[in-house]
Design an enzyme around this catalytic site. Structure first.
Site, PDB file in Angstrom:
ATOM      1  N   GLU A 166       0.843  -1.201   0.000  1.00 42.69           N
ATOM      2  CA  GLU A 166       0.000   0.000   0.000  1.00 42.69           C
ATOM      3  C   GLU A 166       0.874   1.246   0.000  1.00 42.69           C
ATOM      4  O   GLU A 166       1.995   1.212   0.498  1.00 42.69           O
ATOM      5  CB  GLU A 166      -0.880   0.020   1.258  1.00 42.69           C
ATOM      6  CG  GLU A 166      -1.756  -1.209   1.371  1.00 42.69           C
ATOM      7  CD  GLU A 166      -2.627  -1.189   2.625  1.00 42.69           C
ATOM      8  OE1 GLU A 166      -2.620  -0.182   3.357  1.00 42.69           O
ATOM      9  OE2 GLU A 166      -3.306  -2.195   2.854  1.00 42.69           O
ATOM     10  N   LYS A 217       2.056   4.716   1.432  1.00 39.16           N
ATOM     11  CA  LYS A 217       2.022   5.313   2.765  1.00 39.16           C
ATOM     12  C   LYS A 217       1.619   6.780   2.586  1.00 39.16           C
ATOM     13  O   LYS A 217       2.420   7.616   2.163  1.00 39.16           O
ATOM     14  CB  LYS A 217       3.383   5.187   3.444  1.00 39.16           C
ATOM     15  CG  LYS A 217       3.334   5.614   4.898  1.00 39.16           C
ATOM     16  CD  LYS A 217       4.631   5.231   5.601  1.00 39.16           C
ATOM     17  CE  LYS A 217       4.566   5.523   7.086  1.00 39.16           C
ATOM     18  NZ  LYS A 217       4.185   6.880   7.427  1.00 39.16           N
ATOM     19  N   ASP A 251       0.779  10.488   3.251  1.00 37.21           N
ATOM     20  CA  ASP A 251       1.332  11.438   4.216  1.00 37.21           C
ATOM     21  C   ASP A 251       0.229  12.373   4.697  1.00 37.21           C
ATOM     22  O   ASP A 251       0.025  13.465   4.164  1.00 37.21           O
ATOM     23  CB  ASP A 251       2.465  12.234   3.546  1.00 37.21           C
ATOM     24  CG  ASP A 251       3.424  12.779   4.575  1.00 37.21           C
ATOM     25  OD1 ASP A 251       3.235  12.493   5.777  1.00 37.21           O
ATOM     26  OD2 ASP A 251       4.369  13.485   4.185  1.00 37.21           O
ATOM     27  N   TYR A 300      -7.594   2.117   5.123  1.00 35.37           N
ATOM     28  CA  TYR A 300      -6.621   1.054   4.898  1.00 35.37           C
ATOM     29  C   TYR A 300      -6.657  -0.070   5.920  1.00 35.37           C
ATOM     30  O   TYR A 300      -5.819  -0.954   5.885  1.00 35.37           O
ATOM     31  CB  TYR A 300      -5.198   1.604   4.773  1.00 35.37           C
ATOM     32  CG  TYR A 300      -4.736   2.542   5.856  1.00 35.37           C
ATOM     33  CD1 TYR A 300      -4.608   2.122   7.172  1.00 35.37           C
ATOM     34  CD2 TYR A 300      -4.405   3.859   5.543  1.00 35.37           C
ATOM     35  CE1 TYR A 300      -4.169   2.979   8.151  1.00 35.37           C
ATOM     36  CE2 TYR A 300      -3.963   4.733   6.529  1.00 35.37           C
ATOM     37  CZ  TYR A 300      -3.853   4.281   7.834  1.00 35.37           C
ATOM     38  OH  TYR A 300      -3.423   5.134   8.805  1.00 35.37           O
ATOM     39  N   LYS A 310      10.265   3.617   4.160  1.00 37.18           N
ATOM     40  CA  LYS A 310      10.235   5.084   4.079  1.00 37.18           C
ATOM     41  C   LYS A 310      11.116   5.581   2.937  1.00 37.18           C
ATOM     42  O   LYS A 310      12.273   5.168   2.825  1.00 37.18           O
ATOM     43  CB  LYS A 310      10.744   5.693   5.388  1.00 37.18           C
ATOM     44  CG  LYS A 310       9.842   5.413   6.575  1.00 37.18           C
ATOM     45  CD  LYS A 310       8.756   6.448   6.740  1.00 37.18           C
ATOM     46  CE  LYS A 310       9.211   7.644   7.462  1.00 37.18           C
ATOM     47  NZ  LYS A 310       8.610   8.124   8.605  1.00 37.18           N
ATOM     48  N   CYS A 341      18.918  48.349  -7.921  1.00 41.14           N
ATOM     49  CA  CYS A 341      19.388  47.145  -8.604  1.00 41.14           C
ATOM     50  C   CYS A 341      20.798  46.794  -8.112  1.00 41.14           C
ATOM     51  O   CYS A 341      21.697  47.646  -8.130  1.00 41.14           O
ATOM     52  CB  CYS A 341      19.404  47.393 -10.111  1.00 41.14           C
ATOM     53  SG  CYS A 341      20.220  46.071 -11.018  1.00 41.14           S
ATOM     54  N   CYS A 346      23.269  47.407 -11.395  1.00 43.22           N
ATOM     55  CA  CYS A 346      23.577  48.721 -11.983  1.00 43.22           C
ATOM     56  C   CYS A 346      23.323  49.877 -11.021  1.00 43.22           C
ATOM     57  O   CYS A 346      23.672  51.011 -11.319  1.00 43.22           O
ATOM     58  CB  CYS A 346      22.787  48.923 -13.274  1.00 43.22           C
ATOM     59  SG  CYS A 346      21.013  49.101 -12.993  1.00 43.22           S
ATOM     60  N   CYS A 350      14.161  45.898 -12.738  1.00 42.74           N
ATOM     61  CA  CYS A 350      15.181  46.890 -13.049  1.00 42.74           C
ATOM     62  C   CYS A 350      14.846  47.343 -14.470  1.00 42.74           C
ATOM     63  O   CYS A 350      14.832  46.524 -15.399  1.00 42.74           O
ATOM     64  CB  CYS A 350      16.581  46.278 -13.022  1.00 42.74           C
ATOM     65  SG  CYS A 350      17.821  47.387 -13.716  1.00 42.74           S
ATOM     66  N   CYS A 368      21.527  47.798 -18.029  1.00 44.87           N
ATOM     67  CA  CYS A 368      21.996  47.116 -16.812  1.00 44.87           C
ATOM     68  C   CYS A 368      22.857  45.913 -17.216  1.00 44.87           C
ATOM     69  O   CYS A 368      22.429  45.082 -18.022  1.00 44.87           O
ATOM     70  CB  CYS A 368      20.785  46.666 -16.001  1.00 44.87           C
ATOM     71  SG  CYS A 368      21.233  45.600 -14.625  1.00 44.87           S
TER      72      CYS A 368
HETATM   73  S1  IVH Z   1      -1.310   0.783   8.529  1.00 46.16           S
HETATM   74  C1  IVH Z   1      -0.894  -1.245  12.441  1.00 46.16           C
HETATM   75  N1  IVH Z   1      -1.386   1.699   6.106  1.00 46.16           N
HETATM   76  O1  IVH Z   1       1.576   5.617   8.728  1.00 46.16           O
HETATM   77  C2  IVH Z   1      -1.028  -0.632  11.113  1.00 46.16           C
HETATM   78  N2  IVH Z   1      -0.652   3.157   7.839  1.00 46.16           N
HETATM   79  O2  IVH Z   1       3.893   5.106  10.592  1.00 46.16           O
HETATM   80  C3  IVH Z   1      -1.270   0.786  11.198  1.00 46.16           C
HETATM   81  N3  IVH Z   1      -0.132   5.420   7.101  1.00 46.16           N
HETATM   82  O3  IVH Z   1      -0.099   5.669  11.799  1.00 46.16           O
HETATM   83  C4  IVH Z   1      -1.126   1.587  10.042  1.00 46.16           C
HETATM   84  N4  IVH Z   1      -0.609   5.110   4.987  1.00 46.16           N
HETATM   85  O4  IVH Z   1      -0.875   7.275   9.918  1.00 46.16           O
HETATM   86  C5  IVH Z   1      -1.093   1.965   7.390  1.00 46.16           C
HETATM   87  N5  IVH Z   1      -1.533   2.431   3.895  1.00 46.16           N
HETATM   88  C6  IVH Z   1      -1.261   2.681   5.181  1.00 46.16           C
HETATM   89  C7  IVH Z   1      -0.825   3.939   5.615  1.00 46.16           C
HETATM   90  C8  IVH Z   1      -0.521   4.144   6.959  1.00 46.16           C
HETATM   91  C9  IVH Z   1      -0.210   5.998   5.891  1.00 46.16           C
HETATM   92  C10 IVH Z   1       0.333   6.113   8.314  1.00 46.16           C
HETATM   93  C11 IVH Z   1      -0.596   5.977   9.487  1.00 46.16           C
HETATM   94  C12 IVH Z   1       0.214   5.272  10.524  1.00 46.16           C
HETATM   95  C13 IVH Z   1       1.618   5.648  10.126  1.00 46.16           C
HETATM   96  C14 IVH Z   1       2.599   4.637  10.666  1.00 46.16           C
END
Ligand code: IVH
Length: 685
Positions: A120, A122, A124, A235, A326, A420, A423, A438, A443
């Site tokens: 999945e 992640k 932000d 998720y 990450k 400027c 110049c 300017c 210049c």
């Molecule tokens: S699973 C026990 N899935 O990442 C499983 N987390 O560093 C819990 N996050 O607290 C999280 N995308 O805020 C999961 N596809 C994803 C995610 C995700 C973002 C965040 C979430 C979590 C943090 C963990």
């Protein structure tokens, strides 16, 4: 214990205490105040250092260490909500090696050769827990410290993507309790619009989409949340009981069901078998993270089989069946040494940040544009500040804003200069305009800019005549305008440091070759306001040579299809100026090409791109493919190198080229994608 060892342990204990205090402080700033003062990467580095010491010295580990807990405490702004099951965090892998090591350990633990993983993105954003009772949304809570979060029920209600009721087929009983976990986020365009509005209102800018999502969700007044464009991806299913709910065996089945009953589930999620495919998924998104309309900071890899998850269990902080891979940081903090202003060829004065060099997003950054006076004011960055530097969608670094907590008291605000820097003439900012200019035509900085633009890739493409060299020549007094390029005093250049016979010969040849460039390139090189490659190509097609363009009236110019009134007026204005006419006359005298139709008829959207073709392409002969690339401004060399942008693969490709492409991480595309590349300039169409 030997004295040295005792000393070492004391030092380590001191460092552990220091790290814990620092991490606690940053937790508070991040989770409770939405005002982080260090980047995520720097935070992660502190936690890793602490964890490293604790692991090597178990006597120093304590249950209340931040390495054993999740996030921050709930703030007092919102009512506390105790999570029925704790919201855990995830362990991180920062390299592919760490990811693979985790996967191998897990395979060994399970005793399976290839485990099925759910990969999945992640997201932000902000973790959220949504509670549905008898199919109806009843409560929304942030994660807080994992056990107690904040009640943001009404704020979440304003997010259209979070359903108010479960969508169940007629006759199906809803679960009496369903907890859905996911991430609230702000799409990047919405974040940019919000910041533009904040800037207009003179309000503080948000540092990134995550902060703006957190800030927007944690509003006392849900009406403000409603005015912000927030969205949501689910998720994970938390608690679930009662009702007609299928028996889930796999995580992927729970996600399918979530989607069926109306929750947004990210379309990029993939179930894969074995670590090779996990690796591929991570590699793909590492490269394509900015193709998405929302920010991701990694990939979450989860064991799909729920029984296997049960076997693996969890530590006090995180499950063993999942890991967050990450991405490397694209944000860092550094010292803003000074703010300077550079003058471009049009006279525009652009403020830019001089930074203590910092490695961010794959390269070292020491300069970053600040765009204009209003941007500096909105960001309120001041020389001496610690600032956050970021590399986002493109490769251009950006100063996000100051780290206010680190600002020295009394640090003066930066003021835009009134004269400027090149110049010394007064700078002018016209009413209602965002740019400061300017306006002195003579210049020196403007002259350098004009000459460097003339020699640049999109114009006359003179290799070896970059900005630095142009400035050197200007300072030597041998190059005052673009025509002087064709009458350089090479004896004087020879005396400059760094100019040997070879570089002089190369420069001479490059300058000579530029005389044959298409007329459209010359027009672009002249730097006529508003005239870009498309407009220049149209002019050449319509008028055929420079003489006729020069003589044309504004009405005649505007009558050419594709030339609007703005371009027509600007071209006319350029040639009405006697100095410009004299300049063009001198260029003619040096034998530059001033006739069409050498100008390209086709759009030059592959300009600067290097595309290698290997194998037989369906629908294209090799020559036709290479001609098509070249006709659009691209290059098609025989071998793959670091400079290659795409490798096009047909039937029976050269193995060496493919391997090289893979090694260098160069995108490999097929005949269909090549067709789109030729048509639009992008393999995605
Ligand atoms: S699973 C026990 N899935 O990442 C499983 N987390 O560093 C819990 N996050 O607290 C999280 N995308 O805020 C999961 N596809 C994803 C995610 C995700 C973002 C965040 C979430 C979590 C943090 C963990």
């Amino acid at each position: 214990m030997p004295a040295d060892d005792a000393q070492e342990i004391t030092d380590l204990a001191r460092r552990v205490a220091e790290l814990r205090a620092e991490i606690e402080l940053h937790n508070r700033r991040y989770f409770e105040l939405d005002e982080p003062e260090i980047s995520d990467a720097e935070y992660d580095a502190l936690v890793r250092e602490l964890r490293g010491i604790e692991e090597a010295n178990p006597e120093l580990a304590t249950p209340d260490s931040p390495t054993q807990r999740v996030g921050g405490a709930a703030s007092s702004l919102f009512a506390p909500v105790a999570h029925r099951t704790p919201m855990m965090s995830l362990d991180n892998a920062f390299t592919f090696d760490e990811l693979v090591a985790w996967g191998r350990r897990l395979e060994r633990g399970i005793g399976a050769a290839a485990v099925d993983f759910e990969c999945e993105l992640k997201i932000d954003g902000v973790a959220i827990s949504l509670l549905y009772e008898d199919g109806q949304y009843t409560r929304g809570a942030t994660r807080g410290d994992g056990r107690v979060g904040e009640d943001v029920t009404e704020n979440v209600r304003t997010i259209a993507a979070a359903p108010e009721r479960l969508l169940l087929p007629k006759g199906t009983r809803p679960p009496s309790v369903l907890e859905v976990r996911g991430e609230v986020y702000m799409p990047v365009p919405a974040f940019e619009e919000l910041n533009a509005r904040q800037a207009e209102a003179g309000a503080r800018l948000f540092a990134n989409p995550r902060n703006s999502a957190a800030g927007s969700l944690r509003q006392k007044d849900p009406k403000i949340t409603a005015s912000r464009e927030l969205s949501f991806w689910s998720y994970q299913v938390g608690e679930i009981s009662g009702g007609d709910v299928p028996r889930f065996r796999r995580h992927s089945e729970t996600l399918d069901w979530l989607a069926d009953v109306g929750f947004p589930v990210n379309p990029e999620i993939r179930t894969v078998s074995g670590l090779d495919d996990v690796y591929e998924f991570c590699r793909h998104w590492l490269e394509h993270r900015h193709d998405l309309a929302y920010e991701i900071d990694g990939v979450v890899v989860k064991v799909d089989d729920l029984a296997q998850r049960g076997e693996l269990g969890a530590t006090s902080k995180a499950p063993r069946w999942a890991i967050a891979f990450k991405f490397p940081p694209e944000e860092r903090t550094t010292l803003l040494k000074d703010i300077m202003v550079s003058i471009g060829r049009t006279g525009r004065a652009t403020p830019f940040a001089m930074l203590e060099p910092v490695f961010v997003g794959g390269s070292t950054v020491s300069l970053a544009t600040l765009h204009n006076e209003d941007q500096v004011r909105a960001k309120d960055v001041r020389p001496g500040d610690t600032v956050t530097v970021r590399k986002a969608g493109d490769v251009i670094p950006e100063v996000v804003g100051p780290v206010l907590a680190k600002r020295r008291r009394g640090l003066p605000k930066w003021k835009f200069p009134t004269t400027c820097p090149s110049c010394g003439q007064p700078l002018v900012r016209a009413e209602g305009e965002s740019d400061t200019m300017c306006v002195n035509e003579d210049c020196p900085a403007r002259a350098w800019g004009r000459i460097a633009h003339f020699a640049s890739r999109g114009a006359m493409d003179i290799e070896g005549l970059g900005e630095r060299t142009v400035i050197q020549f200007c300072e030597l007094g041998i190059c005052r305008d673009v025509a002087d390029i064709y009458a350089l005093d090479y004896d004087r250049i020879r005396q400059l440091e760094g100019f040997g016979e070879i570089s002089i010969t190369n420069l001479r040849n490059a300058i000579e070759a530029s005389k044959q460039r298409p007329l459209a390139n010359l027009l672009i090189g002249l730097g006529i306001r508003h005239l870009g490659p498309a407009g220049a190509a149209v002019l050449v097609r319509a008028f055929g040579n420079l003489d006729r363009i020069e003589q044309a009236t504004e009405a005649e110019l505007a009558a050419a299809e594709g030339v609007g009134p703005t371009i027509a007026a600007s071209v006319r204005e350029f040639f009405a100026d006697e100095r410009n006419r004299a300049l063009v006359e001198r260029l003619r005298g040096f034998g530059l090409n001033v006739t069409g139709p050498a100008a390209p008829d086709v759009p030059q959207h592959l300009a600067g791109k290097s595309i290698v073709v290997t194998g037989t392409l369906d629908g294209w002969s090799r020559e036709a493919a290479e001609d098509a690339i070249k006709a659009r401004g691209g290059k098609s060399p025989g071998g793959v190198s670091k400079k290659t942008d795409y490798v096009v693969v047909g039937e029976g490709p050269g193995a060496a080229k493919l391997t090289k492409a893979e090694e260098l991480g160069i995108p490999v595309i097929d005949a269909a994608a090549f067709g789109r590349l030729i048509e639009t300039g992008s393999p995605d169409g």
